[in-house]
Design a protein around this motif. Structure first.
Motif: not given
Length: 237
Positions: A52-56, A62-65, A113-116, A121-123
């Motif tokens: 859920a966090l990865a999706i968020r 995408e929103e900030f971009a 947000s991209k780094g997060e 995704n790694t997690s």
């Protein structure tokens, strides 16, 4: 015979000991499976939360971009309006500059947000591996549990068989059979003896009757009586 009885008792003791040693591993395996299923539930819950966090984070990227692109377009429109004389140049520069500041902030949020998103995704990948490993371990332990339970059944069956064999008193069984055989032989001999006696009695009676010839003697007596009645003997005299 005592040697075999001791052997059966040893086998019985070993089977009983094997069962005692197996009962604890079965309980431990069952508890281990329960613990792993609890861990699996926790891992699945954590996986869902991290996903859920990865999706968020992806959505935020995408929103900030999109916002950064929007501020870029707005700054361009403001400058064009000033170029066309529809807006004061000073005011247009100020507003365009503010739009570019907002654009820069959005770009920074995109990077964050991209780094997060990458971390999440790694997690997610790691948690999915953990979940898969736990599932495999549960399956493996459940199969081992089935094997242990099967071994317990075999050991119990072996124990019961050894116990029954150990309780067999071969010497007394053989003695009983010999006594029964002697009794049967005695009964058969007695029956044969009675048969011989019966046959012997009939033979003697037959010999006596044959020697005396009772039928012929009776006929002679009857003839003599009849002649006497008729006076045949007296007339001759």
């Amino acid at each position: 015979m005592n040697f075999f009885k001791r052997l059966f008792r040893i086998g019985e003791a070993e089977a009983h000991s094997a069962i005692d040693k197996m009962e604890d591993p079965i309980k431990m395996t069952e508890q281990g499976i329960r613990d792993m299923k609890i861990d699996l539930e926790k891992s699945l819950e954590a996986l869902a939360q991290v996903k859920a966090l990865a999706i968020r984070a992806k959505n935020d990227t995408e929103e900030f971009a999109a916002k950064a692109e929007d501020y870029q377009q707005k700054a361009m429109l403001i400058l064009k309006k000033a170029q066309n004389g529809d807006l004061d140049t000073t005011e247009a520069d100020r507003l365009a500059k503010e739009a570019l500041v907002k654009k820069e902030e959005a770009i920074q949020h995109v990077g964050r947000s991209k780094g997060e998103s990458e971390k999440f995704n790694t997690s997610v990948d790691q948690l999915e591996k953990n979940v898969q490993e736990i599932k495999q371990n549960i399956s493996k332990w459940e199969n081992e549990l089935k094997t242990l339970k099967a071994r317990v059944k075999v050991s119990k069956a072996t124990k019961n068989l050894n116990k029954q064999m150990a309780e067999i008193d071969s010497s007394s069984t053989v003695t009983m059979l010999e006594r029964m055989k002697d009794k049967v032989n005695q009964e058969e001999a007695l029956a044969e003896a009675y048969g011989d006696i019966a046959n012997a009695s009939k033979s003697i009676d037959d010999e006596i009757d044959k020697a005396i010839d009772v039928t012929e003697a009776n006929a002679e007596d009857d003839l003599a009586k009849l002649k006497e009645q008729l006076g045949i003997d007296k007339k001759k005299k």
